[in-house]
Design a protein around this motif. Structure first.
Motif, PDB file in Angstrom:
ATOM      1  N   PHE A 257      37.820  41.126  48.039  1.00  0.00           N
ATOM      2  CA  PHE A 257      36.566  41.197  47.302  1.00  0.00           C
ATOM      3  C   PHE A 257      36.301  42.633  46.865  1.00  0.00           C
ATOM      4  N   GLN A 258      35.931  42.772  45.571  1.00  0.00           N
ATOM      5  CA  GLN A 258      35.655  44.075  44.997  1.00  0.00           C
ATOM      6  C   GLN A 258      34.318  44.034  44.261  1.00  0.00           C
ATOM      7  N   GLN A 259      33.622  45.152  44.272  1.00  0.00           N
ATOM      8  CA  GLN A 259      32.382  45.299  43.526  1.00  0.00           C
ATOM      9  C   GLN A 259      32.530  46.414  42.508  1.00  0.00           C
ATOM     10  N   ASN A 260      31.598  46.426  41.554  1.00  0.00           N
ATOM     11  CA  ASN A 260      31.603  47.440  40.486  1.00  0.00           C
ATOM     12  C   ASN A 260      32.895  47.424  39.686  1.00  0.00           C
ATOM     13  N   GLU A 261      33.403  46.219  39.436  1.00  0.00           N
ATOM     14  CA  GLU A 261      34.572  46.045  38.587  1.00  0.00           C
ATOM     15  C   GLU A 261      34.130  45.924  37.124  1.00  0.00           C
ATOM     16  N   ASP A 262      35.075  46.097  36.215  1.00  0.00           N
ATOM     17  CA  ASP A 262      34.802  45.953  34.788  1.00  0.00           C
ATOM     18  C   ASP A 262      35.661  44.815  34.245  1.00  0.00           C
ATOM     19  N   TYR A 263      35.013  43.698  33.914  1.00  0.00           N
ATOM     20  CA  TYR A 263      35.703  42.541  33.368  1.00  0.00           C
ATOM     21  C   TYR A 263      35.540  42.439  31.855  1.00  0.00           C
ATOM     22  N   SER A 264      35.061  43.479  31.237  1.00  0.00           N
ATOM     23  CA  SER A 264      34.908  43.466  29.788  1.00  0.00           C
ATOM     24  C   SER A 264      36.251  43.215  29.113  1.00  0.00           C
ATOM     25  N   GLY A 265      36.253  42.344  28.125  1.00  0.00           N
ATOM     26  CA  GLY A 265      37.475  41.987  27.422  1.00  0.00           C
ATOM     27  C   GLY A 265      38.193  40.784  28.009  1.00  0.00           C
ATOM     28  N   ASN A 266      37.784  40.324  29.188  1.00  0.00           N
ATOM     29  CA  ASN A 266      38.407  39.141  29.791  1.00  0.00           C
ATOM     30  C   ASN A 266      37.918  37.861  29.121  1.00  0.00           C
ATOM     31  N   ASP A 267      38.687  36.801  29.289  1.00  0.00           N
ATOM     32  CA  ASP A 267      38.308  35.496  28.755  1.00  0.00           C
ATOM     33  C   ASP A 267      37.148  34.914  29.554  1.00  0.00           C
ATOM     34  N   VAL A 268      36.232  34.268  28.876  1.00  0.00           N
ATOM     35  CA  VAL A 268      35.164  33.550  29.549  1.00  0.00           C
ATOM     36  C   VAL A 268      35.763  32.400  30.347  1.00  0.00           C
ATOM     37  N   ILE A 269      35.251  32.184  31.536  1.00  0.00           N
ATOM     38  CA  ILE A 269      35.821  31.174  32.430  1.00  0.00           C
ATOM     39  C   ILE A 269      35.704  29.765  31.846  1.00  0.00           C
ATOM     40  N   ARG A 270      36.657  28.914  32.232  1.00  0.00           N
ATOM     41  CA  ARG A 270      36.674  27.485  31.901  1.00  0.00           C
ATOM     42  C   ARG A 270      36.616  27.220  30.393  1.00  0.00           C
ATOM     43  N   THR A 271      37.235  28.110  29.627  1.00  0.00           N
ATOM     44  CA  THR A 271      37.169  27.994  28.171  1.00  0.00           C
ATOM     45  C   THR A 271      38.565  28.123  27.579  1.00  0.00           C
ATOM     46  N   PRO A 272      39.291  27.035  27.430  1.00  0.00           N
ATOM     47  CA  PRO A 272      40.618  27.092  26.806  1.00  0.00           C
ATOM     48  C   PRO A 272      40.514  27.408  25.321  1.00  0.00           C
ATOM     49  N   SER A 273      41.530  28.053  24.784  1.00  0.00           N
ATOM     50  CA  SER A 273      41.535  28.411  23.362  1.00  0.00           C
ATOM     51  C   SER A 273      41.590  27.174  22.473  1.00  0.00           C
TER      52      SER A 273
ATOM     53  N   GLY B 299      33.959  40.368  42.280  1.00  0.00           N
ATOM     54  CA  GLY B 299      34.982  39.329  42.268  1.00  0.00           C
ATOM     55  C   GLY B 299      36.170  39.740  43.102  1.00  0.00           C
ATOM     56  N   TYR B 300      37.238  38.964  42.984  1.00  0.00           N
ATOM     57  CA  TYR B 300      38.430  39.194  43.796  1.00  0.00           C
ATOM     58  C   TYR B 300      39.545  39.800  42.959  1.00  0.00           C
ATOM     59  N   ASP B 301      40.294  40.745  43.577  1.00  0.00           N
ATOM     60  CA  ASP B 301      41.436  41.325  42.890  1.00  0.00           C
ATOM     61  C   ASP B 301      42.663  40.442  43.109  1.00  0.00           C
ATOM     62  N   GLU B 302      43.821  40.889  42.628  1.00  0.00           N
ATOM     63  CA  GLU B 302      45.029  40.072  42.707  1.00  0.00           C
ATOM     64  C   GLU B 302      45.458  39.792  44.144  1.00  0.00           C
ATOM     65  N   ASN B 303      45.033  40.625  45.092  1.00  0.00           N
ATOM     66  CA  ASN B 303      45.344  40.386  46.498  1.00  0.00           C
ATOM     67  C   ASN B 303      44.324  39.475  47.165  1.00  0.00           C
TER      68      ASN B 303
END
Length: 769
Positions: free
Chosen positions: A649-665, A642-646
């Motif tokens: 494109f980055q690979q081998n990132e860890d998105y564990s703990g992030n919110d699932v996309i397109r899913t409002p609380s 995925g993409y970082d804040e800049n």
């Protein structure tokens, strides 16, 4: 969309297909919002309150009262549903489960139209046409709906031909942005037991984007949609019902495929891309998306035998689309993505045997059946151009390029590389076979047990995956990757995958108080098919593992005052393995790619209902609405791309703990309607509200992909002149002119959100004759 299978006479209340003279009395006595609909969520006709599944159902009359005309609108009346559009694709998430699907992949929320499975997400947001009812089934539907229904299913039922007389409906609408819409539906009896119906529709709009595209620049094109449906129905005997249908749709989307780069990445800034954040902007490419043929032929045979009911359904579907997108979303001549040949060719068949109460014990209800599906889908040609960029140095604007890409470009220099124009092919084949069964055992008047299961064998295979070069002499083949697939670790993997799954279901239904209250507890599993990333420039096609879901749900359905008040609620817990997630990047070795999130957890609570307000004081004041609360996180998502804040494109990132996309609380919907009985007919005033919490479009959860929370308001004033059965409606949408996104696209050059429409008005006339 395509069109109908269940008779209007099966619905509670007056038939919407009945002759016009029968309808006005019902309209005068109650709000159009207060009704209970008969559904087929378990492949048989039942009251929505008797189905142990979270489901919201809306008749055509109710959809009209709520101002709902397409699939995107459904989220305004369905808590937990998130629907957006991007480049004519309808992207549906339900309770946090969904896929940023294109024609190269499958949605996770299955769409059924008149009992026929639609495997593609493209152009599903078209006008629903003459609808009998729509059912939104929440939660996995792995047993009866099976293929790719991990998130749920949306079932559209349109009007069937009737034998009782000639009648029809004509609709005309004008609105903001020079939009016009017309629709005609007629029912024609041919013989006592043969009838046909025909529906034609046409719509056009200049759109709300005012940009200029191309070189030289020209104004943005508008959108046009047109099509027809023809249905033939015969009942040669009282036990046999035959329905055949043909549907043809054409859509041209100009402004709908617009996406300006609002937040350039570091690479985009270096290349001179300026932010374009509003409804106006410039692109160096003429953008469009043209579906010149979406043809569907389908039919059903239903035979009411003395011992059971037999149903046979089949379809043949073909859709061809061409498109052009400015990949960098700017006025700079950097990158263009064109799809001259993009299609899906699919066939399906389903057979069902259902108990009908004529044979066997009265305490046993059952259904058994089989399903077959085959398809070829994807890109027969996809042209990806990097115009004027020198890739030979191994970097662009200081960003290091993948070495395989640099080696490829350097090797091609001696072959006259024409501005970096790649000609790609990515086609996937599918053959799916399944058998399923479900039974409900009634132990007592207050205790039922439902058991179900589906066994499915699905083969997914690469039809073709190749990379070529557009040259003056034609296409020059570079790589044929059709037999060179790899797994997520880069290890060799067969280019065909045979997946065998059994997905069970268990549900207990209790009526501990009375027949107006049902409590149910269910457990079930569902599977979404594996796929391949076949569109690649220099790498092998990646295998994407199947998505697997296990779900628990505890729900209650209850009503009061003889059904005048209805309330349904559910709490649920999902465990998902290999959740399929979407991204795009040149630096990943291709253009369109999917990856697996190892594990995700989704928990939630929701409710919906309707009720009259102050019935002893105010006549015909009605409220419907609901709320959804979701906690959806990726529990295991390492090795992610995925993409970082800049925006790099980055690979081998860890998105564990992030919110699932397109899913409002939280999401909430409400509609308040008041009807007055005036001289000549009823006058109806309605006010709507929709709220969504913030959510992210990307699994990285970076700030530029966050849609902030917002409110939407709308209102309608409607009058029915009963003598002519003529209804006139004045409506306003986005009353407060809220700015929010209707879609989102991220590339190596920046983010390109598609803004939803600003405040708009419409005047509509519907005449039933």
């Amino acid at each position: 969309m395509s069109f109908g299978q269940t008779d209007a006479a099966e619905l509670d209340g007056p038939s919407v297909n009945a002759p016009a003279a029968a309808a006005p009395a019902a309209r005068r006595t109650t709000s159009r919002l207060l009704e209970e609909v008969v559904v087929t969520a378990q492949k048989r006709e039942e009251s929505v309150q008797d189905v142990p599944v979270s489901i919201q159902a809306f008749s055509g009359e109710k959809l009209d009262a709520l101002g709902i005309t397409d699939q995107v609108d459904l989220q305004r009346i369905t808590p937990g549903l998130n629907v957006t559009e991007q480049v004519s694709y309808t992207i549906t998430f339900l309770r946090g489960i969904g896929t940023d699907a294109t024609i190269a992949a499958d949605p996770s929320v299955a769409t059924y139209i008149d009992g026929i499975y639609y495997p593609f997400a493209s152009n599903l947001a078209q006008n629903f046409g003459s609808v009998e009812r729509i059912e939104v089934l929440k939660g996995p539907q792995g047993t009866l709906f099976g293929r790719n229904a991990t998130g749920g299913a949306i079932a559209v039922h349109t009007k069937n031909p009737e034998f009782d007389g000639f009648y029809g409906e004509a609709l005309a609408e004008i609105g903001s942005f020079d939009s016009t819409q017309g629709r005609v539906h007629v029912n024609v009896p041919i013989l006592d037991d043969v009838a046909m119906s025909a529906t034609a529709l046409y719509s056009t709009t200049d759109g709300y984007y005012e940009g200029r595209h191309g070189n030289p620049r020209r104004p943005v094109d508008g959108d046009t949609a047109k099509g027809y449906r023809i249905k033939l129905r015969a009942q040669p005997t009282e036990d046999l019902d035959i329905n055949l249908a043909a549907v043809h749709m054409e859509m041209y989307i100009g402004e709908g495929s617009t996406g300006y780069t609002a937040e350039p990445s570091l690479l985009g800034q270096t290349l001179g891309i300026e932010p374009q954040r509003g409804y106006k902007g410039e692109l160096d490419t003429l953008t469009l998306n043209d579906t010149d043929a979406n043809d569907v032929y389908y039919g059903s045979i239903e035979y009411f035998a003395p011992w059971f009911t037999f149903k046979l359904l089949g379809s043949d579907q073909r859709m061809d689309t061409t498109g052009v997108r400015d990949f960098d979303g700017s006025a700079q001549p950097i990158s263009t993505l064109a799809t001259p040949s993009q299609y899906i060719d699919a066939q399906s068949a389903e057979v069902q045997f259902l108990s009908n109460g004529e044979w066997g014990p009265s305490w046993l209800e059952w259904i058994v059946g089989g399903f077959y599906f085959e398809a070829v889908q994807g890109f027969e040609e996809l042209d990806f151009s990097l115009l004027g960029l020198d890739l030979t140095s191994g970097s662009i604007a200081g960003l290091t390029l993948p070495q395989p890409l640099v080696s490829l470009v350097n090797a091609l220099l001696g072959q006259n590389l024409p501005s970096g124009a790649f000609d790609l092919v990515g086609l996937i084949g599918t053959e799916s076979k399944a058998v399923f069964a479900q039974t409900t055992i009634s132990f007592t008047d207050w205790l039922d047990l439902t058991l179900g299961g589906r066994y499915q064998e699905e083969e997914r295979y690469i039809v073709r995956s190749s990379a070529g070069l557009d040259t003056a002499g034609g296409r020059q083949e570079l790589f044929d990757n059709s037999d060179r697939a790899t797994d997520s670790e880069g290890n060799p993997y067969p280019a065909t995958d045979l997946q065998k799954d059994f997905t069970p279901k268990v549900s207990v239904q209790l009526r501990p108080f009375d027949n107006d209250t049902m409590i149910y507890l269910s457990w079930q599993e569902a599977v979404k098919a594996a796929t391949y990333n076949t569109v690649v420039i220099y790498d092998q096609p990646d295998y994407v593992a199947p998505e697997e879901l296990e779900a628990w749900e505890l729900g209650i359905k209850t009503s009061f005052y003889d059904g005048a008040i209805q309330l349904n609620a559910a709490v649920f817990d999902y465990d998902v393995e290999n959740l399929q997630t979407y991204y795009l990047s040149l630096f990943a070795g291709g253009v369109i790619s999917f990856q697996n999130a190892g594990a995700a957890r989704i928990r939630g609570f929701e409710f919906d209902g309707f009720m009259p307000l102050f019935p002893n004081v105010i006549d015909n004041l009605a409220l419907i609405g609901g709320m959804s609360f979701l906690d959806a996180q990726y529990e295991e998502f390492d090795g992610a791309s995925g993409y970082d804040e800049n925006g790099t494109f980055q690979q081998n990132e860890d998105y564990s703990g992030n919110d699932v996309i397109r899913t409002p609380s939280m999401t909430a919907t409400a509609s308040l309607s008041k009807t007055w009985n005036m001289d000549g007919g009823p006058l109806e005033l309605a006010f709507d509200a929709y709220y969504t919490d913030e959510f992210y479009y990307e699994a990285s959860n970076r700030d530029v992909s966050r849609q902030e929370s917002y409110w939407l308001y709308g209102s309608r004033l409607s009058y029915l002149y009963e003598r002519w059965d003529l209804r006139t409606t004045l409506s306003v949408r986005n009353l407060t002119d809220e700015r929010y996104t209707a879609g989102f696209f991220a590339s190596d050059f920046g983010t390109q959100p598609t803004l939803a429409a600003p405040r708009s008005y419409a005047l509509q006339v519907i005449w039933n004759f």
